[in-house]
Design an enzyme around this catalytic site. Structure first.
Site, PDB file in Angstrom:
ATOM      1  N   TYR A  65      29.194  27.193 -89.660  1.00  0.00           N
ATOM      2  CA  TYR A  65      30.019  28.376 -89.434  1.00  0.00           C
ATOM      3  C   TYR A  65      29.825  28.856 -87.971  1.00  0.00           C
ATOM      4  O   TYR A  65      28.686  28.899 -87.480  1.00  0.00           O
ATOM      5  CB  TYR A  65      29.587  29.456 -90.429  1.00  0.00           C
ATOM      6  CG  TYR A  65      30.244  30.784 -90.227  1.00  0.00           C
ATOM      7  CD1 TYR A  65      31.583  30.970 -90.566  1.00  0.00           C
ATOM      8  CD2 TYR A  65      29.536  31.847 -89.698  1.00  0.00           C
ATOM      9  CE1 TYR A  65      32.187  32.194 -90.376  1.00  0.00           C
ATOM     10  CE2 TYR A  65      30.142  33.081 -89.511  1.00  0.00           C
ATOM     11  CZ  TYR A  65      31.469  33.241 -89.851  1.00  0.00           C
ATOM     12  OH  TYR A  65      32.065  34.448 -89.660  1.00  0.00           O
ATOM     13  N   ASP A  72      23.320  27.183 -96.252  1.00  0.00           N
ATOM     14  CA  ASP A  72      24.408  28.153 -96.394  1.00  0.00           C
ATOM     15  C   ASP A  72      25.328  27.603 -97.489  1.00  0.00           C
ATOM     16  O   ASP A  72      26.025  26.610 -97.287  1.00  0.00           O
ATOM     17  CB  ASP A  72      25.142  28.285 -95.052  1.00  0.00           C
ATOM     18  CG  ASP A  72      26.218  29.363 -95.081  1.00  0.00           C
ATOM     19  OD1 ASP A  72      26.762  29.625 -96.175  1.00  0.00           O
ATOM     20  OD2 ASP A  72      26.535  29.922 -94.013  1.00  0.00           O
ATOM     21  N   ARG A  88      16.232  50.968 -97.773  1.00  0.00           N
ATOM     22  CA  ARG A  88      15.849  49.955 -96.773  1.00  0.00           C
ATOM     23  C   ARG A  88      14.656  49.120 -97.222  1.00  0.00           C
ATOM     24  O   ARG A  88      14.333  48.119 -96.595  1.00  0.00           O
ATOM     25  CB  ARG A  88      15.580  50.615 -95.414  1.00  0.00           C
ATOM     26  CG  ARG A  88      15.318  49.608 -94.298  1.00  0.00           C
ATOM     27  CD  ARG A  88      15.366  50.215 -92.920  1.00  0.00           C
ATOM     28  NE  ARG A  88      14.623  51.454 -92.810  1.00  0.00           N
ATOM     29  CZ  ARG A  88      13.285  51.535 -92.773  1.00  0.00           C
ATOM     30  NH1 ARG A  88      12.547  50.448 -92.819  1.00  0.00           N
ATOM     31  NH2 ARG A  88      12.699  52.710 -92.679  1.00  0.00           N
ATOM     32  N   LYS A 100      32.716  36.389 -98.974  1.00  0.00           N
ATOM     33  CA  LYS A 100      33.686  35.360 -99.361  1.00  0.00           C
ATOM     34  C   LYS A 100      33.818  35.325-100.894  1.00  0.00           C
ATOM     35  O   LYS A 100      34.325  36.241-101.481  1.00  0.00           O
ATOM     36  CB  LYS A 100      33.286  34.018 -98.755  1.00  0.00           C
ATOM     37  CG  LYS A 100      32.857  34.115 -97.279  1.00  0.00           C
ATOM     38  CD  LYS A 100      33.965  34.596 -96.352  1.00  0.00           C
ATOM     39  CE  LYS A 100      33.462  35.035 -94.994  1.00  0.00           C
ATOM     40  NZ  LYS A 100      32.641  34.111 -94.247  1.00  0.00           N
TER      41      LYS A 100
HETATM   42  C1  LIG Z   1      31.767  34.138 -93.191  1.00  0.00           C
HETATM   43  C2  LIG Z   1      30.644  33.195 -93.193  1.00  0.00           C
HETATM   44  C3  LIG Z   1      29.376  33.564 -92.710  1.00  0.00           C
HETATM   45  C4  LIG Z   1      29.103  34.916 -92.108  1.00  0.00           C
HETATM   46  O1  LIG Z   1      29.186  35.930 -93.034  1.00  0.00           O
HETATM   47  P1  LIG Z   1      29.606  37.453 -92.682  1.00  0.00           P
HETATM   48  O2  LIG Z   1      29.657  38.073 -94.014  1.00  0.00           O
HETATM   49  O3  LIG Z   1      30.907  37.391 -91.946  1.00  0.00           O
HETATM   50  O4  LIG Z   1      28.512  38.001 -91.809  1.00  0.00           O
HETATM   51  C5  LIG Z   1      28.355  32.623 -92.792  1.00  0.00           C
HETATM   52  N1  LIG Z   1      28.572  31.394 -93.287  1.00  0.00           N
HETATM   53  C6  LIG Z   1      29.778  30.995 -93.741  1.00  0.00           C
HETATM   54  C7  LIG Z   1      29.956  29.616 -94.269  1.00  0.00           C
HETATM   55  C8  LIG Z   1      30.848  31.871 -93.711  1.00  0.00           C
HETATM   56  O5  LIG Z   1      32.056  31.472 -94.155  1.00  0.00           O
END
Ligand SMILES: *Cc1c(COP(=O)(O)O)cnc(C)c1O
Length: 381
Positions: free
Chosen positions: A101, A173, A47, A198
């Site tokens: 998102y 992001d 952690r 992803k």
């Molecule tokens: C899936 C996604 C998230 C969130 O991520 P998790 O791993 O599901 O918590 C944030 N931003 C984008 C662009 C995403 O596609």
């Protein structure tokens, strides 16, 4: 590995942990949660984000994003939450791009009020419109490019310059682009986020997130991360490091397939419109060319028969109708039936999300097999 090695070499070798005991070729797993406190400055604990596998993976991600440092989390949302709340306090204000998102929008709408943090969702990609919403207490500007699900592209250098001018922290992001196609740090953005679920994971079997930034920002984020928890299990850290070894190969194959699919769909009579930054018809194509090395594996398109989106996905035999994205397999989903189903049809229209919209995560399969699957589904519709 040399510092100026190519991106594919970096994917394979950056952050390697050497197996000194047995001279094995790959990073060993260190799953211990208990480390000695004797004769060390800072003892290790998962952690505290300082165990061997976490440090190795963080180094790999930092090098791919050309940043000094990085941290890995149990989900993308954990990375997003932690990056924001490490810097925010009650009374602060945040500027958000409105096309984000869905989970990020939810986090902002549901949690910020509880902590008396103010925000504005800016429904524009123009810097001047962000400037109009600037307040004396604005602390962070948060963007996503290309955005979900309409693949909108925002000017990274413009946002970074604006952020510096007003002494804000800029956060992006970068999930849809992946570090192979876009390195926001090159344009002056401060903090780069990923849902590693992803493209970084890439096989639809890992839930994880990452933050990459300067050492000073990462040190500040660690101070809060230790209190929030949210680290990734060592086994998953190891698996994610393994997955990233092929990131460059996968994403380059996805870039190539997606561009061909976008052109194919653009010429298809059953399709109303296609959203892909690599198409010359995309409104920000010229901007995308200046800040992206490839246009990514994500695209969206609208069916002329608006009410047939679900039927169309049922007809597909190779492409899977599933949530999530970025895997080696081609997947498709209807935003109006999934991520945006709780929003009214009128509101969805305002966001540009029609019932005929389908979001397509193009995989690494042989191109012709993907095209053939789409063709047979169009013919049967
Ligand atoms: C899936 C996604 C998230 C969130 O991520 P998790 O791993 O599901 O918590 C944030 N931003 C984008 C662009 C995403 O596609």
């Amino acid at each position: 590995m040399k510092k100026n090695s190519g991106i594919t070499t970096k994917c394979v070798h950056s952050g390697d942990l050497i197996d000194d005991n047995y001279k094995g070729a790959i990073t060993p797993v260190y799953p211990s949660t208990a480390y000695s406190y004797l004769d060390v400055e800072d003892y290790k604990y998962p952690r505290y984000f300082n165990t061997p596998n976490q440090l190795a993976l963080s180094k790999k991600i930092a090098q791919l994003e050309k940043c000094e440092s990085a941290l890995v989390f149990g989900s993308g949302i954990a990375a997003i939450f932690t990056s924001l709340f490490s810097f925010l306090k009650s009374g602060d204000h945040v500027l958000f791009q409105s096309s984000l998102y869905g989970g990020t929008i939810n986090l902002v709408i549901k949690e910020f009020k509880k902590f008396s943090i103010d925000y504005t969702l800016v429904e524009s990609l123009e810097i001047k419109d962000f400037e109009l919403e600037l307040k004396s207490n604005t602390k962070i500007i948060y963007i996503e490019s290309p955005s979900n699900p309409l693949l909108q592209v925002i000017d990274l250098k413009g946002i970074a310059d604006f952020s510096k001018k007003y002494n804000l922290i800029s956060v992006i992001d970068n999930t849809f682009a992946s570090p192979i196609n876009q390195n926001p740090i090159d344009f002056g953005i401060d903090i780069v986020l990923h849902s590693a679920t992803k493209y970084l994971g890439g096989h639809s079997d890992i839930l994880a997130g990452a933050i990459a930034s300067s050492s000073s920002k990462i040190e500040k984020i660690i101070e809060s991360s230790i209190n929030y928890g949210g680290n990734l299990s060592e086994y998953t850290v190891w698996l994610l490091e393994r997955s990233i070894k092929t990131l460059s190969l996968r994403v380059k194959a996805q870039n190539e397939n997606a561009l061909k699919i976008a052109k194919f769909l653009n010429n298809n009579d059953s399709v109303e419109s296609v959203y892909y930054p690599g198409l010359e018809t995309h409104p920000q194509h010229e901007l995308a060319k200046t800040q992206m090395k490839g246009f990514g594996g994500m695209l969206s398109f609208v069916l002329k028969k608006e009410d047939k989106a679900a039927d169309f996905t049922r007809l597909l035999k190779l492409i899977k109708p599933v949530m999530s994205l970025g895997g080696v397999e081609s997947t498709i989903c209807s935003p109006s039936l999934t991520s945006h189903s709780k929003i009214s049809k009128e509101q969805r229209k305002i966001y540009g999300i029609s019932d005929g919209l389908l979001r397509f995560s193009v995989g690494i399969e042989d191109y012709i097999d993907i095209e053939n699957d789409l063709t047979q589904a169009f013919n049967s519709l």
